[in-house]
Design a protein around this motif. Structure first.
Motif, PDB file in Angstrom:
ATOM      1  N   PHE A   1      13.153 -32.888  -5.707  1.00  0.00           N
ATOM      2  CA  PHE A   1      13.576 -34.249  -6.062  1.00  0.00           C
ATOM      3  C   PHE A   1      12.371 -35.129  -6.389  1.00  0.00           C
ATOM      4  CE2 PHE A   1      14.478 -38.521  -4.025  1.00  0.00           C
ATOM      5  CZ  PHE A   1      15.091 -39.057  -5.141  1.00  0.00           C
ATOM      6  N   ILE A   2      11.375 -35.100  -5.473  1.00  0.00           N
ATOM      7  CA  ILE A   2      10.196 -35.936  -5.694  1.00  0.00           C
ATOM      8  C   ILE A   2       9.446 -35.478  -6.950  1.00  0.00           C
ATOM      9  CG2 ILE A   2       7.996 -36.713  -4.706  1.00  0.00           C
ATOM     10  CD1 ILE A   2      10.281 -37.816  -3.131  1.00  0.00           C
TER      11      ILE A   2
ATOM     12  N   PRO B   1       8.713 -41.918   6.138  1.00  0.00           N
ATOM     13  CA  PRO B   1      10.147 -41.879   5.879  1.00  0.00           C
ATOM     14  C   PRO B   1      10.530 -40.674   5.018  1.00  0.00           C
ATOM     15  CG  PRO B   1       9.111 -43.537   4.508  1.00  0.00           C
ATOM     16  CD  PRO B   1       8.056 -43.031   5.441  1.00  0.00           C
ATOM     17  N   LEU B   2      11.618 -39.991   5.377  1.00  0.00           N
ATOM     18  CA  LEU B   2      12.076 -38.807   4.646  1.00  0.00           C
ATOM     19  C   LEU B   2      13.594 -38.848   4.539  1.00  0.00           C
ATOM     20  CD1 LEU B   2      10.003 -36.172   6.634  1.00  0.00           C
ATOM     21  CD2 LEU B   2       9.584 -36.805   4.267  1.00  0.00           C
TER      22      LEU B   2
ATOM     23  N   TYR C   1       1.368 -41.256  -2.030  1.00  0.00           N
ATOM     24  CA  TYR C   1       1.431 -42.221  -0.930  1.00  0.00           C
ATOM     25  C   TYR C   1       2.263 -41.662   0.209  1.00  0.00           C
ATOM     26  CZ  TYR C   1       2.671 -46.658   1.431  1.00  0.00           C
ATOM     27  OH  TYR C   1       2.874 -47.653   2.345  1.00  0.00           O
TER      28      TYR C   1
ATOM     29  N   ILE D   1      11.001 -36.759 -10.081  1.00  0.00           N
ATOM     30  CA  ILE D   1      10.743 -38.182 -10.301  1.00  0.00           C
ATOM     31  C   ILE D   1       9.438 -38.354 -11.086  1.00  0.00           C
ATOM     32  CG2 ILE D   1      10.077 -40.341  -9.149  1.00  0.00           C
ATOM     33  CD1 ILE D   1      12.082 -39.748  -7.018  1.00  0.00           C
ATOM     34  N   TYR D   2       8.471 -37.474 -10.799  1.00  0.00           N
ATOM     35  CA  TYR D   2       7.195 -37.571 -11.509  1.00  0.00           C
ATOM     36  C   TYR D   2       7.250 -36.892 -12.867  1.00  0.00           C
ATOM     37  CZ  TYR D   2       4.934 -39.528  -7.428  1.00  0.00           C
ATOM     38  OH  TYR D   2       4.589 -40.349  -6.403  1.00  0.00           O
TER      39      TYR D   2
ATOM     40  N   GLN E   1       5.055 -34.145  -0.198  1.00  0.00           N
ATOM     41  CA  GLN E   1       5.650 -35.010  -1.230  1.00  0.00           C
ATOM     42  C   GLN E   1       4.596 -35.946  -1.834  1.00  0.00           C
ATOM     43  OE1 GLN E   1       6.360 -38.471  -1.342  1.00  0.00           O
ATOM     44  NE2 GLN E   1       5.524 -38.935   0.671  1.00  0.00           N
TER      45      GLN E   1
ATOM     46  N   TYR F   1      14.065 -31.456  -1.279  1.00  0.00           N
ATOM     47  CA  TYR F   1      13.371 -32.742  -1.246  1.00  0.00           C
ATOM     48  C   TYR F   1      12.147 -32.725  -2.159  1.00  0.00           C
ATOM     49  CZ  TYR F   1      10.818 -36.689   0.765  1.00  0.00           C
ATOM     50  OH  TYR F   1      10.123 -37.847   0.943  1.00  0.00           O
TER      51      TYR F   1
END
Lengths: 308, 242
Positions: A98-99, A85-86, A79, A102-103, A146, A95
């Motif tokens: 990090f993303i 937004p970043l 998405y 999360i996955y 991302q 970054y």
């Protein structure tokens, strides 16, 4: 993996942002989600990605209901929110790591994937910069990176090209069409060329209701208008043009410029030319109006929403 | 949760917040404990750490809200909260990550003050003459207090997208929670329930822990307050649909 929206309604207080819309994006399809500002595009996407719950109706992504199974849906969806937004204080690669984490991606697999994304999105030279130092076009690439990092099957892009300069526009579009080859994509926009450049189907939404949902070619046929724009050196009485055979409407659009709409199938240009010659009028311009997606968009979204 | 925690803690380190918070806390405590004559342990005559444990909470009232004020406010303003919430993270993952990142920073700030303990221990007559149990209890109290303040700060931050409002609100709530109930209990209004009112406040339980007795009631008090505050934050996060 498909995306199905059924009878979706979203109320903000008493205001209906989205009113009972239903459509489907089939596997592998790229669908443009069109509408003027405030039509409900972003609201629909926020619901589809599980950010806000619907007031009523269901959204099913890849077979999972967003309300009942948000985690599953979020795992397979990439998405890019509106305004992209970043975390501006992070470095590009930091970054993306990090993303990716999360996955649930870790170790070499993640490292390889981050490298791939950086290559694919053309961020090689920027990867060691802080996001806040990047220009808008590069930030948009980071936003796309991302959204793609976990190789999602469904891609939801909310105005991915807004605010970019023409060169960046072309690059981002190219990037989107590259990455979306084997994915189901829905992207919102209010730029028409984008739809023509990218997708095979269009869903047009206005004031929370769907006003068109069709393949691009079919939509183009909607506009049966057959108009030309003529320009004379000096103004002339409108009746003169209206007296020509097969004319539906004559509308002045400038000092001595008129838009003439003829009945379907009639080519009015020779008549106008003959008229000018007969009356000794200086005809300095004559242009056939393209039936563009723009005019279709305008005609679809300027009227009151279709009554159901 | 762990990813959010790391990211948050990293951003404390990257943005200098961590160094400023630790620097200010340790400088303030160092001055109070060792230099300023009114509170200095050197002039006091007793080898104890009361200064740290009585003034520390008031310094934390200002520092913790400063740590936590940006946790949700900034993300709301920048729109990154939408990004986080559409990732496969639960609301609890996000808020606990932020909570523990703040808490970790408080722990790191408190850690160097352990040196005070070993110094004062040597200063006692005879050396080693210090109420170790009392110090340990006080540390546990201070750590729990820091955690409580973090939870208050996160709650305040989740309410608004304005960091200054978040800070002021958090500092005020921390103060009320810490010593407000104690002061309120002095009102004649509820003279017969004064103790119960006092027990609602943090100070009562903090003092009780600093006596060196780790009472389960105090631990339960702190954990329930933290849990309530975090649940409040969760509730506010869930209210995005309104």
């Amino acid at each position: 993996m498909s995306l199905q929206i059924k009878g979706l309604t979203k109320l903000y207080d008493q205001q209906k942002a989205v009113n009972n819309i239903t459509f489907e994006v089939a596997k592998g399809e790229i669908v443009g989600f069109l509408g003027p500002n405030g039509a409900g595009k972003s609201t629909t996407m926020k619901i589809a990605t599980g950010y806000i719950p619907p007031t009523s109706g269901t959204v099913t992504v890849g077979g999972f209901d967003v309300t009942d199974n948000p985690m599953k849906v979020k795992m397979i969806t990439g998405y890019l929110p509106e305004h992209n937004p970043l975390y501006l204080d992070l470095y590009v690669h930091e970054y993306l790591y990090f993303i990716g984490k999360i996955y649930g991606w870790t170790g070499d697999r993640l490292k390889k994937r981050v490298g791939e994304m950086i290559d694919m999105c053309g961020l090689t030279r920027e990867q060691n910069k802080r996001i806040e130092t990047l220009s808008k076009g590069y930030r948009q690439r980071v936003g796309l990176a991302q959204a793609l990092i976990h190789d999602p099957e469904i891609l939801v892009l909310d105005e991915p090209t807004s605010g970019l300069d023409p060169n960046q526009l072309v690059e981002i579009r190219k990037l989107i069409s590259e990455v979306s080859k084997d994915k189901t994509v829905i992207f919102s926009t209010h730029i028409m060329q984008e739809v023509q450049a990218l997708c095979n189907r269009v869903v047009v939404i206005n004031k929370g209701e769907i006003v068109a949902d069709d393949a691009l070619e079919n939509l183009m046929k909607l506009d049966k208008g057959n108009s030309i724009v003529v320009e004379f050196a000096t103004p002339l009485p409108a009746e003169l043009l209206a007296s020509l055979p097969g004319i539906k409407e004559v509308k002045p659009v400038g000092v001595a410029t008129y838009r003439i709409t003829a009945e379907a199938g009639v080519d009015i240009r020779p008549e106008v030319f003959r008229l000018a010659a007969d009356k000794n009028l200086a005809l300095i311009g004559l242009k056939q109006e393209e039936s563009s997606l723009e005019t279709i968009f305008q005609s679809l979204t300027s009227e009151d929403p279709v009554q159901h | 949760m762990i990813q959010v925690l790391f990211k948050e803690f990293n951003s404390f380190l990257n943005s200098l917040i961590a160094y400023v918070v630790m620097g200010v806390f340790l400088t303030a405590m160092g001055l109070l404990v060792w230099v300023f004559p009114e509170t200095s342990v050197l002039d006091y005559g007793y080898a104890d750490m009361d200064t740290l444990f009585s003034v520390g909470p008031y310094v934390l009232i200002f520092l913790v809200p400063a740590i936590t004020m940006k946790s949700f406010s900034e993300e709301k303003k920048a729109g990154t909260l939408e990004l986080l919430m559409t990732k496969p993270l639960t609301d609890w993952d996000i808020l606990l990550g932020k909570f523990f990142a703040g808490f970790l920073l408080v722990l790191f700030s408190l850690l160097p003050t352990l040196i005070y303990y070993f110094s004062i221990r040597q200063l006692g007559n005879p050396p080693g003459n210090i109420d170790t149990a009392g110090v340990a209890g006080s540390y546990i109290g201070l750590i729990l207090l820091g955690a409580t303040f973090c939870a208050v700060g996160i709650l305040a931050s989740s309410i608004t997208s304005n960091q200054i409002i978040a800070f002021i609100l958090a500092a005020f709530l921390c103060f009320i929670l810490f010593s407000g109930f104690d002061s309120l209990s002095a009102l004649s209004l509820w003279s017969s329930y004064a103790l119960q009112v006092k027990q609602l406040g943090v100070l009562y339980h903090y003092d009780s822990l600093s006596k060196g007795l780790i009472d389960s009631r105090d631990l339960i008090y702190f954990s329930s307050v933290i849990f309530l505050l975090l649940s409040g934050t969760k509730f506010i996060m869930g209210s995005r649909q309104w």
